[in-house]
Design a protein around this motif. Structure first.
Motif, PDB file in Angstrom:
ATOM      1  N   ALA A  23      -1.304 -71.798 -66.861  1.00  0.00           N
ATOM      2  CA  ALA A  23      -0.542 -71.045 -67.891  1.00  0.00           C
ATOM      3  C   ALA A  23      -0.972 -71.229 -69.369  1.00  0.00           C
ATOM      4  O   ALA A  23      -1.119 -72.390 -69.518  1.00  0.00           O
ATOM      5  N   SER A  24      -1.047 -70.126 -69.751  1.00  0.00           N
ATOM      6  CA  SER A  24      -1.561 -70.028 -71.191  1.00  0.00           C
ATOM      7  C   SER A  24      -0.387 -69.139 -72.052  1.00  0.00           C
ATOM      8  O   SER A  24       0.129 -68.007 -71.537  1.00  0.00           O
ATOM      9  N   HIS A  25       0.020 -69.655 -73.409  1.00  0.00           N
ATOM     10  CA  HIS A  25       1.155 -68.980 -74.214  1.00  0.00           C
ATOM     11  C   HIS A  25       0.216 -67.713 -74.614  1.00  0.00           C
ATOM     12  O   HIS A  25       0.950 -66.477 -74.963  1.00  0.00           O
ATOM     13  N   ASP A  26      -1.227 -67.625 -74.654  1.00  0.00           N
ATOM     14  CA  ASP A  26      -1.982 -66.270 -75.154  1.00  0.00           C
ATOM     15  C   ASP A  26      -1.507 -65.035 -74.051  1.00  0.00           C
ATOM     16  O   ASP A  26      -1.533 -64.029 -74.332  1.00  0.00           O
ATOM     17  N   ARG A  27      -1.224 -65.462 -72.893  1.00  0.00           N
ATOM     18  CA  ARG A  27      -0.800 -64.430 -71.737  1.00  0.00           C
ATOM     19  C   ARG A  27       0.448 -63.920 -71.753  1.00  0.00           C
ATOM     20  O   ARG A  27       0.896 -63.200 -70.816  1.00  0.00           O
ATOM     21  N   MET A  28       1.417 -64.607 -72.614  1.00  0.00           N
ATOM     22  CA  MET A  28       2.700 -64.250 -72.469  1.00  0.00           C
ATOM     23  C   MET A  28       2.988 -62.809 -73.200  1.00  0.00           C
ATOM     24  O   MET A  28       2.360 -62.295 -74.154  1.00  0.00           O
ATOM     25  N   ARG A  29       3.956 -62.191 -72.586  1.00  0.00           N
ATOM     26  CA  ARG A  29       4.091 -60.643 -73.191  1.00  0.00           C
ATOM     27  C   ARG A  29       5.307 -60.781 -74.178  1.00  0.00           C
ATOM     28  O   ARG A  29       5.304 -59.975 -75.274  1.00  0.00           O
ATOM     29  N   ASN A  30       6.319 -61.670 -74.009  1.00  0.00           N
ATOM     30  CA  ASN A  30       7.175 -61.790 -74.841  1.00  0.00           C
ATOM     31  C   ASN A  30       7.900 -63.109 -75.346  1.00  0.00           C
ATOM     32  O   ASN A  30       8.905 -63.471 -75.278  1.00  0.00           O
ATOM     33  N   ALA A  31       6.880 -63.763 -75.757  1.00  0.00           N
ATOM     34  CA  ALA A  31       7.041 -65.225 -76.188  1.00  0.00           C
ATOM     35  C   ALA A  31       8.129 -65.386 -77.228  1.00  0.00           C
ATOM     36  O   ALA A  31       8.841 -66.485 -76.865  1.00  0.00           O
ATOM     37  N   PRO A  32       8.334 -64.741 -78.269  1.00  0.00           N
ATOM     38  CA  PRO A  32       9.361 -65.219 -79.295  1.00  0.00           C
ATOM     39  C   PRO A  32      10.799 -64.888 -78.654  1.00  0.00           C
ATOM     40  O   PRO A  32      11.799 -65.970 -78.635  1.00  0.00           O
ATOM     41  N   ALA A  33      10.933 -63.876 -77.677  1.00  0.00           N
ATOM     42  CA  ALA A  33      12.350 -63.590 -77.187  1.00  0.00           C
ATOM     43  C   ALA A  33      12.521 -64.588 -75.912  1.00  0.00           C
ATOM     44  O   ALA A  33      13.639 -65.291 -75.611  1.00  0.00           O
ATOM     45  N   ALA A  34      11.352 -65.166 -75.159  1.00  0.00           N
ATOM     46  CA  ALA A  34      11.644 -66.184 -74.150  1.00  0.00           C
ATOM     47  C   ALA A  34      11.665 -67.400 -74.718  1.00  0.00           C
ATOM     48  O   ALA A  34      12.664 -68.104 -74.261  1.00  0.00           O
ATOM     49  N   ARG A  35      11.343 -67.650 -76.041  1.00  0.00           N
ATOM     50  CA  ARG A  35      11.611 -68.962 -76.488  1.00  0.00           C
ATOM     51  C   ARG A  35      13.124 -69.015 -76.962  1.00  0.00           C
ATOM     52  O   ARG A  35      13.755 -70.123 -76.797  1.00  0.00           O
ATOM     53  N   ALA A  36      13.664 -67.773 -77.506  1.00  0.00           N
ATOM     54  CA  ALA A  36      15.026 -68.025 -77.989  1.00  0.00           C
ATOM     55  C   ALA A  36      15.919 -68.231 -76.863  1.00  0.00           C
ATOM     56  O   ALA A  36      17.001 -68.605 -76.919  1.00  0.00           O
ATOM     57  N   LEU A  37      15.385 -67.287 -75.848  1.00  0.00           N
ATOM     58  CA  LEU A  37      16.306 -67.299 -74.444  1.00  0.00           C
ATOM     59  C   LEU A  37      16.470 -68.804 -74.151  1.00  0.00           C
ATOM     60  O   LEU A  37      17.497 -69.324 -73.549  1.00  0.00           O
ATOM     61  N   LEU A  38      15.340 -69.439 -74.106  1.00  0.00           N
ATOM     62  CA  LEU A  38      15.333 -70.810 -73.606  1.00  0.00           C
ATOM     63  C   LEU A  38      16.044 -71.827 -74.348  1.00  0.00           C
ATOM     64  O   LEU A  38      16.690 -72.603 -74.001  1.00  0.00           O
ATOM     65  N   GLN A  39      16.216 -71.475 -75.778  1.00  0.00           N
ATOM     66  CA  GLN A  39      17.107 -72.418 -76.622  1.00  0.00           C
ATOM     67  C   GLN A  39      18.486 -72.054 -76.216  1.00  0.00           C
ATOM     68  O   GLN A  39      19.283 -73.024 -76.068  1.00  0.00           O
ATOM     69  N   THR A  40      18.860 -70.798 -76.034  1.00  0.00           N
ATOM     70  CA  THR A  40      20.111 -70.479 -75.657  1.00  0.00           C
ATOM     71  C   THR A  40      20.432 -71.550 -74.265  1.00  0.00           C
ATOM     72  O   THR A  40      21.537 -71.485 -74.283  1.00  0.00           O
TER      73      THR A  40
END
Length: 223
Positions: free
Chosen positions: A116-133
């Protein structure tokens, strides 16, 4: 008439001249990943995060300990405790996904490979915000540790499928936040410093313990 040209593709099997050996190794790698559910799946050293490092250290220590000894049994208990904690978190995610109607797809959505690579993510910032929520507003994760990176990749998939917000809503309803005392009783906390100290102590007295446990050699434990 134009001459026919044959193209041959040369496939190189990484680190091995035997394709079967390579595939067996890949199968074992995937099996280990599903067993240990590494918090940071893209870290092959399993050292970037405290809980991964603790689990990896326990697994390495057990490999060097005689099967059936007291030390082996203690390490197995600690390893299974960490694995159970990770499986409990994964089961919560699966429960929510199945409730959203993804009964057949839940397992595949929750599978994260070591590549798994962060470079292949489509919506990394939104995913990180949701994870923190999810970390701060639900009890899916332990509130005392940062949320595992593996679920960042899963949230990226859910955003792509346009079900991330629905997932968050269900998570808040199914697993509302707990106070510290409730979390202590939930089994989601592992005392990592204590585990690591125990492993170091056992490594330090290894030979003495092997002698004292000689009579236990016929005992076996779940790997």
């Amino acid at each position: 008439m134009l001459p026919r040209v044959c193209f041959f593709v040369c496939v190189r099997w990484p680190h091995s001249h035997d394709p079967l050996e390579y595939f067996n190794r890949e199968v074992q790698k995937r099996r280990d990943e599903e067993t240990n559910l590494w918090s940071t799946p893209g870290d092959p050293s399993h050292s970037e995060r405290d809980d991964d490092r603790a689990l990896y250290t326990l697994l390495q220590a057990r490999q060097k300990t005689r099967m059936g000894s007291t030390g082996y049994r203690r390490l197995s208990v600690d390893i299974e405790a960490m694995r159970d904690t990770r499986r409990e978190v994964r089961d919560k995610w699966k429960t929510i996904l199945e409730n959203l109607g993804f009964m057949a797809e839940a397992d595949s959505l929750l599978t994260v490979s070591a590549g798994a690579s962060h470079d292949r993510m489509r919506n990394a910032p939104a995913a990180r915000a949701l994870l923190q929520t999810l970390h701060s507003e639900t009890s899916i994760f332990s509130s005392r540790e940062p949320p595992p990176e593996r679920y960042l990749f899963i949230l990226d998939r859910l955003i792509y499928l346009d079900i991330a917000e629905d997932f968050l809503g269900k998570a808040k309803r199914f697993y509302p936040p707990r106070d510290d005392s409730d979390e202590d009783m939930s089994g989601l906390n592992i005392n990592l410093p204590l585990l690591l100290a125990r492993v170091e102590a056992m490594n330090g007295r290894g030979d003495d313990e092997e002698e004292s446990d000689r009579d236990d050699g016929n005992l076996s434990d779940r790997s």
